[in-house]
Design a protein around this motif. Structure first.
Motif, PDB file in Angstrom:
ATOM      1  N   ALA A  51       0.858  -1.186   0.000  1.00 30.23           N
ATOM      2  CA  ALA A  51       0.000   0.000   0.000  1.00 30.23           C
ATOM      3  C   ALA A  51       0.889   1.229   0.000  1.00 30.23           C
ATOM      4  O   ALA A  51       1.821   1.333   0.800  1.00 30.23           O
ATOM      5  N   SER A  52       0.621   2.169  -0.875  1.00 26.95           N
ATOM      6  CA  SER A  52       1.550   3.289  -1.078  1.00 26.95           C
ATOM      7  C   SER A  52       1.631   4.230   0.113  1.00 26.95           C
ATOM      8  O   SER A  52       2.637   4.921   0.297  1.00 26.95           O
ATOM      9  N   PHE A  53       0.580   4.288   0.942  1.00 25.42           N
ATOM     10  CA  PHE A  53       0.631   5.111   2.149  1.00 25.42           C
ATOM     11  C   PHE A  53       1.067   4.294   3.359  1.00 25.42           C
ATOM     12  O   PHE A  53       1.835   4.768   4.192  1.00 25.42           O
ATOM     13  N   GLY A  54       0.584   3.066   3.459  1.00 30.47           N
ATOM     14  CA  GLY A  54       0.991   2.209   4.559  1.00 30.47           C
ATOM     15  C   GLY A  54      -0.172   1.423   5.137  1.00 30.47           C
ATOM     16  O   GLY A  54      -1.186   1.197   4.472  1.00 30.47           O
ATOM     17  N   TRP A  55      -0.014   0.994   6.382  1.00 35.25           N
ATOM     18  CA  TRP A  55      -1.026   0.172   7.038  1.00 35.25           C
ATOM     19  C   TRP A  55      -1.067   0.481   8.530  1.00 35.25           C
ATOM     20  O   TRP A  55      -0.156   1.089   9.086  1.00 35.25           O
ATOM     21  N   ALA A  56      -2.152   0.037   9.184  1.00 40.63           N
ATOM     22  CA  ALA A  56      -2.306   0.209  10.628  1.00 40.63           C
ATOM     23  C   ALA A  56      -2.999  -1.026  11.205  1.00 40.63           C
ATOM     24  O   ALA A  56      -4.099  -1.382  10.774  1.00 40.63           O
ATOM     25  N   TYR A  57      -2.356  -1.676  12.158  1.00 38.54           N
ATOM     26  CA  TYR A  57      -2.904  -2.877  12.803  1.00 38.54           C
ATOM     27  C   TYR A  57      -3.995  -2.469  13.789  1.00 38.54           C
ATOM     28  O   TYR A  57      -3.879  -1.470  14.492  1.00 38.54           O
ATOM     29  N   TRP A  58      -5.065  -3.273  13.837  1.00 37.27           N
ATOM     30  CA  TRP A  58      -6.104  -3.042  14.845  1.00 37.27           C
ATOM     31  C   TRP A  58      -6.020  -4.155  15.887  1.00 37.27           C
ATOM     32  O   TRP A  58      -6.278  -5.287  15.584  1.00 37.27           O
ATOM     33  N   THR A  59      -5.609  -3.845  17.086  1.00 32.61           N
ATOM     34  CA  THR A  59      -5.374  -2.578  17.734  1.00 32.61           C
ATOM     35  C   THR A  59      -4.176  -2.759  18.654  1.00 32.61           C
ATOM     36  O   THR A  59      -3.614  -3.863  18.723  1.00 32.61           O
ATOM     37  N   LEU A  60      -3.775  -1.750  19.437  1.00 34.64           N
ATOM     38  CA  LEU A  60      -2.613  -1.913  20.313  1.00 34.64           C
ATOM     39  C   LEU A  60      -2.906  -2.830  21.482  1.00 34.64           C
ATOM     40  O   LEU A  60      -2.091  -3.693  21.823  1.00 34.64           O
ATOM     41  N   LYS A  61      -4.059  -2.654  22.131  1.00 32.96           N
ATOM     42  CA  LYS A  61      -4.376  -3.411  23.346  1.00 32.96           C
ATOM     43  C   LYS A  61      -5.837  -3.846  23.362  1.00 32.96           C
ATOM     44  O   LYS A  61      -6.704  -3.150  22.831  1.00 32.96           O
ATOM     45  N   THR A  62      -6.082  -4.972  23.972  1.00 30.41           N
ATOM     46  CA  THR A  62      -7.434  -5.375  24.354  1.00 30.41           C
ATOM     47  C   THR A  62      -7.342  -6.038  25.724  1.00 30.41           C
ATOM     48  O   THR A  62      -6.281  -6.523  26.118  1.00 30.41           O
ATOM     49  N   GLU A  63      -8.448  -6.073  26.438  1.00 31.10           N
ATOM     50  CA  GLU A  63      -8.459  -6.733  27.748  1.00 31.10           C
ATOM     51  C   GLU A  63      -8.624  -8.238  27.627  1.00 31.10           C
ATOM     52  O   GLU A  63      -8.285  -8.968  28.558  1.00 31.10           O
TER      53      GLU A  63
END
Length: 513
Positions: A483-495
């Motif tokens: 992807a030319s802009f990038g990516w983002a993982y969902w998410t940093l934390k969960t309980e």
């Protein structure tokens, strides 16, 4: 002769200038970031999602199964018939249905711990005819609820789904009469026997667990305390340090419209703007970029928990005002953070739903939202999220030719029925084939940039090994890395859900960036 030569020279000069202008516009519309964004979402922090932080919805909330947006059905124990809004609303309430479906299902608006308003299929509210006399019939005609549309649910101590329903405007209880009519005229205290016309069995389902639900459920005083504690502890400065040290260069921060409001509209509580300011300062300290994402606009765009909705109704785009109010929120955030060296992008809205949000509506909003960002920042990227259920390529024409535009697609391998019976290898093949093909359609030369704004290394493969999770994650990293802009993982934390937490996945060796 001289005039002709001058005219010819001028024409060539004009053509040269136009060609350079076209080239400049093309470069402007496709200006690549200096580095690809490798981000993690800070989900469940400033926009509540109950599945991420279920502890917020614990027993501190009285009747925590009866929050705003919860769906209920009522069956009379005396007749065995369900209450129904005739014609879906705009008429009387009857007790004459053997089975329950849409007209027999009501959405709760919570007024107090045990006081509610009931919204019917066509969006009217159940109330007393004429405002409530001593023997009022029950109708669903009001579009704005008042006291005559407010009822108390009294639950049986031994069976909490066995209830009495009391009309607050006249102090009497609802009863389903033998001919199927429903009235609010039972005085005194009804008993709990099956033969009582004032006893109903309540079926509860389809609840929402978002910011509106938790704050309204807790009440203003307790909500202010609980939410501030949550903001101060769920994401902390050490998390930004962790992010910076583990191969990531940015965070995508979901925000709600109420964060931009002063005073904060009830039932939301103040304080989240200070926390967002703090997040920007941490990002600057650890040299991280921020993708600011309007996850919850003033009027829900998809009816889901994370949209700030009260009862799941999608109202974004229903009037021009809903668009204008949302643009005002974008204007506020853009003005506030334009000077921050960490601001990389503003995402105008998260996951608008098709067909409820039409292409015309989202086009008008994106044009106005883009202009709002540009009034304050010529350099921040403007991200346009695809409509859920619509092809992302439909945004290409809109985004093309505008400087620093990005199209956001979200790729999950868990919700659609096609993923339910896939093997490990089939999942991985799907990433390399279908996902790669989808992404390539919006990752075009001289077009807007592409961004996989949400993805996760989770699936419904029973008994998958750690190595198989690693293979699945690596396949996505390889494909989404294009992807030319990038990516983002969902998410940093969960309980609760480990594989949804990038921090857990990194610390336990499932993902190495």
């Amino acid at each position: 002769m001289e005039a002709n030569r001058n005219s010819t020279a001028f024409s060539w000069l004009l053509l040269l200038l136009l060609s350079h202008l076209c080239l400049w516009m093309k470069v402007q519309s496709t200006e690549m970031p200096s580095v690809q964004f490798k981000a993690v979402n800070l989900g469940g922090w400033l926009v509540t999602e109950g599945w991420i932080t279920p502890s917020l919805f614990d027993d501190r909330i009285y009747n925590n199964d009866l929050l705003d947006g919860t769906q209920v059905q009522f069956m009379s124990t005396a007749s065995g018939k369900y209450l129904t809004a005739e014609d879906g609303g705009g008429s009387k309430i009857a007790a004459n249905r053997n089975d329950a479906s849409g007209w027999e299902t009501f959405k709760l608006w919570r007024v107090a711990d045990d006081q509610f308003q009931f919204r019917v299929f066509n969006k009217q509210f159940i109330g007393l005819d004429g405002g409530g006399g001593p023997s009022s019939s029950i109708v669903a005609v009001a579009t704005v609820p008042a006291e005559s549309e407010t009822f108390q649910i009294i639950r049986n101590r031994d069976d909490r789904n066995r209830v009495h329903i009391k009309a607050l405007s006249n102090g009497m209880f609802l009863q389903a009469r033998s001919e199927g009519t429903v009235t609010a005229d039972f005085s005194g205290e009804p008993d709990w026997g099956d033969s009582s016309n004032a006893v109903f069995v309540m079926k509860v389902f389809g609840g929402i667990q978002g910011e509106f639900q938790v704050t309204n459920g807790l009440g203003p005083v307790q909500a202010a305390q609980v939410m501030q504690e949550h903001w101060d502890t769920f994401i902390v400065e050490d998390d930004f340090d962790f992010i910076a040290k583990n191969g990531l260069n940015s965070v995508r921060i979901p925000v709600g419209w109420w964060t931009a409001m002063n005073p904060t509209p009830a039932p939301f509580v103040a304080g989240s703007l200070d926390v967002l300011d703090r997040a920007f300062s941490w990002a600057e300290k650890y040299d991280l970029k921020v993708i600011l994402d309007l996850h919850a606009p003033p009027y829900s765009q998809n009816g889901q928990d994370h949209s700030g909705s009260r009862d799941g109704t999608i109202e974004f785009g229903s009037t021009q005002e809903t668009i204008d109010k949302t643009v005002e929120v974008i204007e506020f955030f853009s003005a506030r953070y334009a000077s921050s060296q960490s601001l990389a992008a503003v995402e105008l809205i998260n996951e608008p739903s098709a067909p409820a949000v039409t292409l015309d509506v989202i086009t008008r909003y994106y044009e106005a939202g883009y202009a709002a960002v540009r009034r304050h920042s010529p350099t921040a990227y403007v991200i346009m999220s695809r409509r859920q259920g619509a092809p992302p390529a439909e945004l290409l024409t809109l985004a093309n030719g505008r400087s620093r535009t990005v199209i956001d697609v979200h790729y999950y391998s868990i919700y659609s029925p096609i993923f339910q019976s896939m093997t490990v290898q089939q999942h991985i093949n799907y990433i390399y084939q279908s996902r790669a093909s989808q992404l390539s359609k919006i990752t075009q030369d001289n077009g807007p940039l592409s961004f996989v704004g949400e993805w996760v290394a989770e699936w419904k493969v029973p008994g998958a090994t750690k190595e198989e999770y690693q293979q699945f994650a690596n396949a996505q990293l390889e494909v989404y890395g294009k992807a030319s802009f990038g990516w983002a993982y969902w998410t940093l934390k969960t309980e609760k859900y480990e594989h949804w937490s990038l921090k857990w996945m990194i610390e336990n060796g499932y993902i190495n960036l």
